[in-house]
Design an enzyme around this catalytic site. Structure first.
Site, PDB file in Angstrom:
ATOM      1  N   PHE A 112       0.611   7.282  -0.264  1.00  0.00           N
ATOM      2  CA  PHE A 112       0.079   6.234   0.621  1.00  0.00           C
ATOM      3  C   PHE A 112      -1.299   6.575   1.187  1.00  0.00           C
ATOM      4  CE2 PHE A 112       1.577   9.060   3.912  1.00  0.00           C
ATOM      5  CZ  PHE A 112       0.866   8.736   5.057  1.00  0.00           C
ATOM      6  N   LYS A 113      -1.637   7.854   1.209  1.00  0.00           N
ATOM      7  CA  LYS A 113      -2.905   8.240   1.839  1.00  0.00           C
ATOM      8  C   LYS A 113      -4.111   7.722   1.061  1.00  0.00           C
ATOM      9  CE  LYS A 113      -0.666  11.831   4.335  1.00  0.00           C
ATOM     10  NZ  LYS A 113      -0.277  13.189   4.540  1.00  0.00           N
ATOM     11  N   ASP A 114      -3.904   7.399  -0.223  1.00  0.00           N
ATOM     12  CA  ASP A 114      -4.995   6.791  -1.000  1.00  0.00           C
ATOM     13  C   ASP A 114      -5.482   5.502  -0.340  1.00  0.00           C
ATOM     14  OD1 ASP A 114      -5.018   8.659  -3.140  1.00  0.00           O
ATOM     15  OD2 ASP A 114      -3.321   7.668  -4.093  1.00  0.00           O
TER      16      ASP A 114
END
Length: 484
Positions: A112-114
């Site tokens: 999710f950090k993308d």
């Protein structure tokens, strides 16, 4: 839109100031001075938007057009999501028995950090090009932040990135995603320690204000406001995809289950709630349960050690974004927040004031999930749906199954899925299942790697400072406004 520190002792800054700062000068975290309140009509209009369009609307509220004109903002966000594998960017899988899984992992590194880092990197480069500046980003990672940060800035001409990863504490795939990027502006260190220990040299370097200023240092972990801002979109998207109808008055609630370590996604959810989104938040944690204890009984204190779990990216002792949540729920009371956090930093143990504790437990419920419950949720989800969960997503889904088995009446529920099961083959095997590894992930094993060891006997702070000095040397002359 102005930003102020949760501890109330720093001058206010605009979005650019908050973006480049990380921590505020008084040790606090930046938060918006005012929160826009969203009307029913706005929510109704937003309900039809795609995920990237929601990000655009949210960012437009918190970044003034005088800093980034709306057309430029739209272009930057469009550019940020270009490399995502799914055409929706974020996808909701509707599974059996009311299980909704919001897949936040369709970016380059399968986590999710993308989503937030690709936008943050675009904002950084926009301002750096305008100012003709160079920065050095320093990131400590428990696994996913490092690879997403590297991907977001690799090859950028005005950014160098230094990543410290905990050797042997990430999965093999997470490590390879960091060590196989051989671009000149990427510098990776493998630290003989856990993710809390590797934060120490980073804190020491950032505590030297003159050094930070001299080298234009910044961090990209979830202390950075820009990341929280983009992560608010998860909650809006989850709500709009799961709400039965927007024609009811009051608007019906949706429960969003947030698997969390440092509480960044949770803080984003609390902000969305405060802006008028009718979500109920559940903080789902692994065996490292400081957030659960804080929500349940106001016990914000460190355990003796970080316990390694299958949900390794959540093996965190210090959930720094809780500071944002305390500030938000105390009615922006920086005095209360400062006193709490300073005591926590001194003694590593705080009991929340009763009033704050009751506001927290009204805004958030919580659950702590064992490794056994993680593998059970993974197994059950596969059996019922032929759907593989990563161990972090399974922390959220385990809560869903608990509620379902107790036949608790509840609003529609959406479980956030922060990573793909492809990143955690060891956990998939532990659940008695067969990993499914995409070809671009298995290809990492054949690539050349580059990683500098930081051994127990080394002076980590000195190594970090020396690397930053070397980068500074190279950039002098390249940029008219490079560090002196």
């Amino acid at each position: 839109m102005w930003y102020i520190s949760t501890r109330g002792m720093a001058p206010r800054v605009d979005f650019e100031g908050a973006l480049f700062s990380g921590y505020a000068p008084d040790g606090g975290l930046f938060m918006p001075e005012e929160l826009p309140q969203l009307s029913r009509e706005t929510l109704r209009q937003w309900s039809a938007l795609s995920y990237p369009s929601l990000v655009k609307e949210l960012c437009a509220l918190f970044i003034g057009p005088e800093l980034i004109p709306r057309d430029d903002l739209n272009d930057l966000i469009h550019q940020a999501f270009r490399r995502f594998r799914h055409n929706e960017v974020v996808h909701l899988s509707r599974l059996k028995n009311g299980l909704n899984v919001l897949e936040l992992w369709h970016g380059v590194t399968y986590a999710f950090k993308d989503l937030s880092l690709c936008c943050t990197a675009q904002f950084l480069q926009y301002f750096l090009e305008k100012r003709e500046k160079h920065i050095t980003v320093v990131v400590g990672t428990s696994g996913d932040t490092g690879s997403a940060a590297i991907e977001s800035v690799q090859g950028a001409k005005n950014v160098d990135i230094i990543v410290l990863l905990p050797k042997g504490h990430c999965t093999k795939i997470q490590e390879l995603q960091m060590t196989t990027v051989l671009k000149e502006n990427v510098h990776v260190f493998g630290v003989e320690g856990n993710s809390d220990e590797l934060d120490e040299p980073i804190k020491a370097v950032f505590a030297d204000v003159a050094f930070v200023k001299k080298h234009n240092l910044m961090s990209l972990n979830s202390i950075n406001w820009s990341r929280i801002l983009v992560q608010m979109a998860h909650h809006f998207f989850a709500y709009f995809r799961c709400v039965p109808s927007l024609d009811m008055d009051p608007l019906p609630p949706v429960e969003v289950v947030v698997p969390t370590g440092a509480a960044g996604n949770l803080a984003a959810g609390c902000l969305a709630q405060k802006m008028g989104l009718p979500i109920r938040l559940v903080a789902a944690v692994n065996h490292n349960d400081i957030i659960h204890r804080t929500v349940q009984r106001g016990d914000f204190s460190l355990s003796k050690t970080v316990k390694p779990t299958l949900a390794s990216a959540m093996d965190i002792q210090v959930p720094y974004n809780m500071e944002r949540i305390f500030w938000l729920l105390s009615g922006s009371d920086s005095q209360v927040t400062r006193a709490l956090m300073e005591q926590f930093e001194r003694t590593q143990s705080v009991r929340l004031p009763e009033e704050l504790q009751s506001k927290l437990s009204a805004a958030v419920t919580s659950e702590s999930v064992s490794d056994e419950a993680i593998t059970q949720a993974m197994g059950r989800c596969w059996k019922e749906n032929q759907y593989l969960l990563c161990p972090h997503s399974a922390v959220a889904v385990s809560y869903h199954y608990q509620q379902m088995d107790r036949q608790q009446p509840s609003p529609p529920r959406c479980c956030l899925a922060p990573a793909s099961a492809a990143k955690f083959p060891e956990a998939v095997l532990a659940a008695g299942l067969t990993p499914q590894i995409p070809s671009e992930v298995s290809a990492l094993e054949k690539k050349e790697t580059r990683c500098t060891p930081m051994q127990k006997s080394d002076d980590w702070t000195l190594m970090l400072r020396d690397t930053i000095e070397d980068i500074g040397q190279q950039w002098r002359g390249h940029f008219p406004n490079a560090p002196e």
